[in-house]
Motif scaffolding. Structure first.
Motif, PDB file in Angstrom:
ATOM      1  N   GLN A 231       9.293   6.526   7.044  1.00  0.00           N
ATOM      2  CA  GLN A 231       9.003   6.397   5.614  1.00  0.00           C
ATOM      3  C   GLN A 231       7.921   7.378   5.185  1.00  0.00           C
ATOM      4  OE1 GLN A 231       8.812   2.450   3.565  1.00  0.00           O
ATOM      5  NE2 GLN A 231       6.643   2.948   3.286  1.00  0.00           N
ATOM      6  N   ASP A 232       6.887   7.533   6.012  1.00  0.00           N
ATOM      7  CA  ASP A 232       5.805   8.466   5.667  1.00  0.00           C
ATOM      8  C   ASP A 232       6.312   9.905   5.618  1.00  0.00           C
ATOM      9  OD1 ASP A 232       3.989   6.422   5.441  1.00  0.00           O
ATOM     10  OD2 ASP A 232       3.176   6.664   7.471  1.00  0.00           O
ATOM     11  N   TYR A 234       9.380  10.857   4.957  1.00  0.00           N
ATOM     12  CA  TYR A 234      10.227  10.940   3.759  1.00  0.00           C
ATOM     13  C   TYR A 234       9.376  11.163   2.509  1.00  0.00           C
ATOM     14  CZ  TYR A 234      12.986   8.976  -0.129  1.00  0.00           C
ATOM     15  OH  TYR A 234      13.606   8.758  -1.341  1.00  0.00           O
ATOM     16  N   LEU A 235       8.294  10.394   2.371  1.00  0.00           N
ATOM     17  CA  LEU A 235       7.417  10.543   1.212  1.00  0.00           C
ATOM     18  C   LEU A 235       6.702  11.901   1.238  1.00  0.00           C
ATOM     19  CD1 LEU A 235       5.914   6.933   1.072  1.00  0.00           C
ATOM     20  CD2 LEU A 235       7.611   7.927  -0.478  1.00  0.00           C
ATOM     21  N   ASP A 236       6.389  12.389   2.444  1.00  0.00           N
ATOM     22  CA  ASP A 236       5.753  13.704   2.560  1.00  0.00           C
ATOM     23  C   ASP A 236       6.709  14.816   2.125  1.00  0.00           C
ATOM     24  OD1 ASP A 236       3.589  15.468   3.412  1.00  0.00           O
ATOM     25  OD2 ASP A 236       4.923  16.027   5.053  1.00  0.00           O
ATOM     26  N   ASP A 239       6.679  14.780  -1.614  1.00  0.00           N
ATOM     27  CA  ASP A 239       5.414  15.337  -2.107  1.00  0.00           C
ATOM     28  C   ASP A 239       5.424  16.861  -2.048  1.00  0.00           C
ATOM     29  OD1 ASP A 239       2.527  14.948  -2.900  1.00  0.00           O
ATOM     30  OD2 ASP A 239       2.234  16.004  -1.001  1.00  0.00           O
ATOM     31  N   ARG A 255       5.780   6.523  -5.564  1.00  0.00           N
ATOM     32  CA  ARG A 255       6.081   5.806  -4.316  1.00  0.00           C
ATOM     33  C   ARG A 255       7.146   4.733  -4.541  1.00  0.00           C
ATOM     34  NH1 ARG A 255       3.618   4.666   0.630  1.00  0.00           N
ATOM     35  NH2 ARG A 255       4.081   2.566   1.435  1.00  0.00           N
ATOM     36  N   ALA A 258      10.570   6.455  -5.291  1.00  0.00           N
ATOM     37  CA  ALA A 258      11.107   7.153  -4.124  1.00  0.00           C
ATOM     38  C   ALA A 258      11.648   6.177  -3.097  1.00  0.00           C
ATOM     39  CB  ALA A 258      10.024   8.027  -3.494  1.00  0.00           C
ATOM     40  N   LEU A 259      10.936   5.074  -2.868  1.00  0.00           N
ATOM     41  CA  LEU A 259      11.405   4.075  -1.903  1.00  0.00           C
ATOM     42  C   LEU A 259      12.641   3.350  -2.418  1.00  0.00           C
ATOM     43  CD1 LEU A 259       8.021   2.592  -0.610  1.00  0.00           C
ATOM     44  CD2 LEU A 259       9.485   4.328   0.451  1.00  0.00           C
ATOM     45  N   ARG A 268      16.898   7.502   4.796  1.00  0.00           N
ATOM     46  CA  ARG A 268      15.804   8.415   4.446  1.00  0.00           C
ATOM     47  C   ARG A 268      16.066   9.724   5.172  1.00  0.00           C
ATOM     48  NH1 ARG A 268      12.551   3.628   5.554  1.00  0.00           N
ATOM     49  NH2 ARG A 268      12.325   4.428   7.691  1.00  0.00           N
ATOM     50  N   ALA A 273      15.539  13.094  -0.030  1.00  0.00           N
ATOM     51  CA  ALA A 273      14.293  13.470  -0.715  1.00  0.00           C
ATOM     52  C   ALA A 273      14.554  14.537  -1.780  1.00  0.00           C
ATOM     53  CB  ALA A 273      13.273  13.973   0.307  1.00  0.00           C
TER      54      ALA A 273
END
Length: 290
Positions: A231-232, A234-236, A239, A255, A258-259, A268, A273
């Protein structure tokens, strides 16, 4: 008599015109100097230049740092004239396998270390059996080439994998020194598991039959695995895309959205993304950079 000859000549002219329409057009001449990327058109057999390549900056491909560095090092060595390996990029879909190949090619060519640019040639999966013809065209050229096949795999009763084996390492001539082969696949062994199991159950010598199928992957000196991202990660990825394209949104809202997007897609990945980024840019009314 003259009228008869005139009538005959007219019929012959029409016949010649009809035959000319049926004849194949001449094969376009390949000029390797006009571009750095090409697509192999197996029929009639020429390299079509790609003026604008669909790729992203290598800095935007996140979560695969180790395989990125290995692929970049292998490509730089090959482009500089040193020994390098064929590469199979395999694993989870949407994690940037094909994007990484194109990004690494652009990165290597952007350096000032090369006398001549490295060429990238895409060959379609269905044209794999024409590899010997393509390699014959390239071996005398004054450039170095990456032959790239995206989403390479073989189905039941498909024997074209034997052409690939011979072209990569096993032929009498071997692979030309100025050619290397990169392929992406969701499968590490490129062949369906039940196909390999079937060979094991029906062959007189099961181990030899399985070796025949699995040995295709052995022609690739490097196996680079791509796995599902956290998950981290994916969020990166998101970003990185937002900062590159100058898209601004509150962190808490980003956040949550996106989730939710990943949940609705059931996965993911880098592709998910990017799809979220496109959707967000559209909702914000902001254009994306080329």
């Amino acid at each position: 008599m003259t009228d008869s000859l005139d009538a005959l000549n007219k019929k012959l002219d029409r016949l010649i015109e009809a035959v000319s329409r049926l004849a194949r057009p001449p094969v376009p001449e390949t000029d390797l100097g006009v571009a750095d990327c090409f697509v192999w058109q197996a029929d009639p057999g020429f390299l079509e230049p790609v003026r604008k390549v669909n790729r992203v900056d290598i800095g935007l491909i996140r979560g695969v740092d180790r395989v990125r560095d290995i692929l970049l090092d292998n490509t730089e060595r090959f482009a500089s004239g040193y020994a390098a390996n064929n590469v199979l990029l395999w694993g989870a879909r949407g994690m940037g396998k094909s994007s990484l190949v194109k990004a690494v090619h652009a990165t290597v060519n952007a350096s000032d270390k090369l006398d001549k640019p490295l060429k990238l040639i895409e060959i379609h999966r269905e044209d794999i059996d024409t590899l010997p013809k393509l390699m014959g065209l390239l071996k005398a050229a004054p450039y170095r080439f990456i032959l790239f096949c995206d989403d390479l795999s073989f189905d039941h009763d498909d024997t074209s994998y034997k052409s690939l084996k011979a072209a990569l390492e096993g032929g009498v001539e071997g692979r030309p020194a100025n050619v290397i082969f990169y392929a992406t696949s969701n499968r590490r062994h490129l062949l369906p598991r039940d196909m390999i199991d079937n060979e094991r159950s029906t062959a007189i010598n099961p181990s030899e039959a399985v070796e025949e199928k699995v040995s295709l992957s052995d022609r690739f000196g490097l196996w680079l695995g791509f796995h599902k991202c956290s998950q981290d990660e994916y969020l990166d990825m998101i970003d990185g895309y937002l900062r590159y394209h100058d898209l601004v949104i509150e962190p808490e809202q980003l956040r949550a959205e996106a989730l939710e997007w990943a949940t609705t897609r059931g996965s993911r990945s880098g592709r998910v993304a990017w799809q979220f980024t496109q959707d967000l840019a559209g909702r914000l009314g902001k254009p994306l950079k080329d």
